[in-house]
Scaffold this motif. Structure first.
Motif, mmCIF file in Angstrom:
data_model
loop_
_atom_site.group_PDB
_atom_site.id
_atom_site.type_symbol
_atom_site.label_atom_id
_atom_site.label_comp_id
_atom_site.label_asym_id
_atom_site.label_seq_id
_atom_site.Cartn_x
_atom_site.Cartn_y
_atom_site.Cartn_z
ATOM 1 N N UNK A 1 0.845 -1.201 0.206
ATOM 2 C CA UNK A 1 -0.121 -0.083 0.076
ATOM 3 C C UNK A 1 0.861 1.403 -0.076
ATOM 4 N N UNK A 2 1.868 1.378 0.896
ATOM 5 C CA UNK A 2 2.351 2.820 0.776
ATOM 6 C C UNK A 2 4.083 2.476 1.096
ATOM 7 N N UNK A 3 4.770 3.348 0.354
ATOM 8 C CA UNK A 3 6.381 3.446 0.640
ATOM 9 C C UNK A 3 6.744 4.688 1.500
ATOM 10 N N UNK A 4 7.606 4.483 2.615
ATOM 11 C CA UNK A 4 7.981 5.544 3.147
ATOM 12 C C UNK A 4 9.481 5.938 2.802
ATOM 13 N N UNK A 5 9.812 7.139 2.502
ATOM 14 C CA UNK A 5 10.848 7.560 1.924
ATOM 15 C C UNK A 5 11.687 8.401 3.137
ATOM 16 N N UNK A 6 12.576 8.053 3.540
ATOM 17 C CA UNK A 6 13.362 8.950 4.775
ATOM 18 C C UNK A 6 14.639 9.433 4.561
ATOM 19 N N UNK A 7 15.138 10.318 5.299
ATOM 20 C CA UNK A 7 16.371 11.139 5.192
ATOM 21 C C UNK A 7 16.518 11.562 3.934
ATOM 22 N N UNK A 8 15.587 12.360 3.503
ATOM 23 C CA UNK A 8 15.808 13.154 2.195
ATOM 24 C C UNK A 8 16.379 14.520 2.774
ATOM 25 N N UNK A 9 17.168 14.969 1.507
ATOM 26 C CA UNK A 9 17.875 16.181 1.704
ATOM 27 C C UNK A 9 16.670 17.249 1.608
ATOM 28 N N UNK A 10 16.854 18.616 1.877
ATOM 29 C CA UNK A 10 15.762 19.660 2.132
ATOM 30 C C UNK A 10 15.437 20.004 0.861
ATOM 31 N N UNK A 11 16.180 20.234 -0.208
ATOM 32 C CA UNK A 11 15.474 20.543 -1.493
ATOM 33 C C UNK A 11 15.146 19.374 -2.382
ATOM 34 N N UNK A 12 14.993 18.393 -2.303
ATOM 35 C CA UNK A 12 14.576 17.023 -2.760
ATOM 36 C C UNK A 12 13.741 17.112 -3.842
ATOM 37 N N UNK A 13 13.520 16.498 -5.011
ATOM 38 C CA UNK A 13 12.249 16.284 -5.950
ATOM 39 C C UNK A 13 12.478 14.698 -5.805
ATOM 40 N N UNK A 14 10.870 14.073 -5.471
ATOM 41 C CA UNK A 14 10.980 12.844 -5.676
ATOM 42 C C UNK A 14 9.690 12.552 -6.773
ATOM 43 N N UNK A 15 10.245 11.540 -7.506
ATOM 44 C CA UNK A 15 9.238 11.102 -8.730
ATOM 45 C C UNK A 15 8.939 9.453 -8.477
ATOM 46 N N UNK A 16 7.806 8.845 -8.521
ATOM 47 C CA UNK A 16 7.310 7.794 -8.625
ATOM 48 C C UNK A 16 7.082 7.427 -10.215
ATOM 49 N N UNK A 17 7.749 6.557 -10.968
ATOM 50 C CA UNK A 17 7.520 6.214 -12.298
ATOM 51 C C UNK A 17 7.287 4.595 -12.528
ATOM 52 N N UNK A 18 6.570 4.580 -13.564
ATOM 53 C CA UNK A 18 6.168 3.084 -13.791
ATOM 54 C C UNK A 18 7.446 2.620 -14.966
ATOM 55 N N UNK A 19 7.237 1.310 -15.351
ATOM 56 C CA UNK A 19 8.506 0.801 -16.115
ATOM 57 C C UNK A 19 8.634 1.466 -17.553
ATOM 58 N N UNK A 20 7.588 2.337 -17.830
ATOM 59 C CA UNK A 20 7.656 3.149 -19.190
ATOM 60 C C UNK A 20 8.042 4.425 -19.068
ATOM 61 N N UNK A 21 8.587 4.497 -17.728
ATOM 62 C CA UNK A 21 9.182 6.110 -17.297
ATOM 63 C C UNK A 21 7.929 7.067 -17.372
ATOM 64 N N UNK A 22 6.783 6.791 -17.205
ATOM 65 C CA UNK A 22 5.582 7.728 -16.854
ATOM 66 C C UNK A 22 5.728 8.033 -15.505
ATOM 67 N N UNK A 23 5.622 9.419 -15.149
ATOM 68 C CA UNK A 23 5.623 9.799 -13.958
ATOM 69 C C UNK A 23 3.950 9.525 -13.126
ATOM 70 N N UNK A 24 3.931 8.764 -12.012
ATOM 71 C CA UNK A 24 2.732 8.462 -11.517
ATOM 72 C C UNK A 24 2.418 9.395 -10.359
ATOM 73 N N UNK A 25 3.767 9.946 -9.679
ATOM 74 C CA UNK A 25 3.470 10.647 -8.394
ATOM 75 C C UNK A 25 4.759 11.653 -8.477
#
Length: 75
Positions: free
Chosen positions: A11-35
């Motif tokens: 259901x969820x993924x937790x991403x921790x210890x990110x730098x302050x100015x980070x950009x985060x993307x979730x992509x499928x296997x085709x490279x399409x950005x989902x989040x």
């Protein structure tokens, strides 16, 4: 050091210890950005994956002129 858990997930993924100015993307296997979120100003981001089909997804984190990509499995 950036941490992702649990992996694999249902259901969820937790991403921790990110730098302050980070950009985060979730992509499928085709490279399409989902989040995507930019200017992360917290130490932890929750990525909802509950409604996504079971598959492998990529989480890409960009910060401080570096890019990190990690595979996440949705069961």
């Amino acid at each position: 050091n950036i941490e992702l858990y649990p992996n694999p997930t249902n259901d969820v993924i937790y991403v921790e210890n990110l730098p302050a100015d980070a950009r985060l993307r979730l992509m499928n296997s085709l490279g399409q950005v989902i989040f995507e979120t930019t200017n992360v100003n917290q130490n932890r981001v929750v990525v909802e994956m509950k409604e996504l089909p079971a598959a492998g997804y990529w989480i890409e984190i960009q910060a401080n002129n570096t890019r990190t990509t990690k595979l996440v499995v949705k069961q």
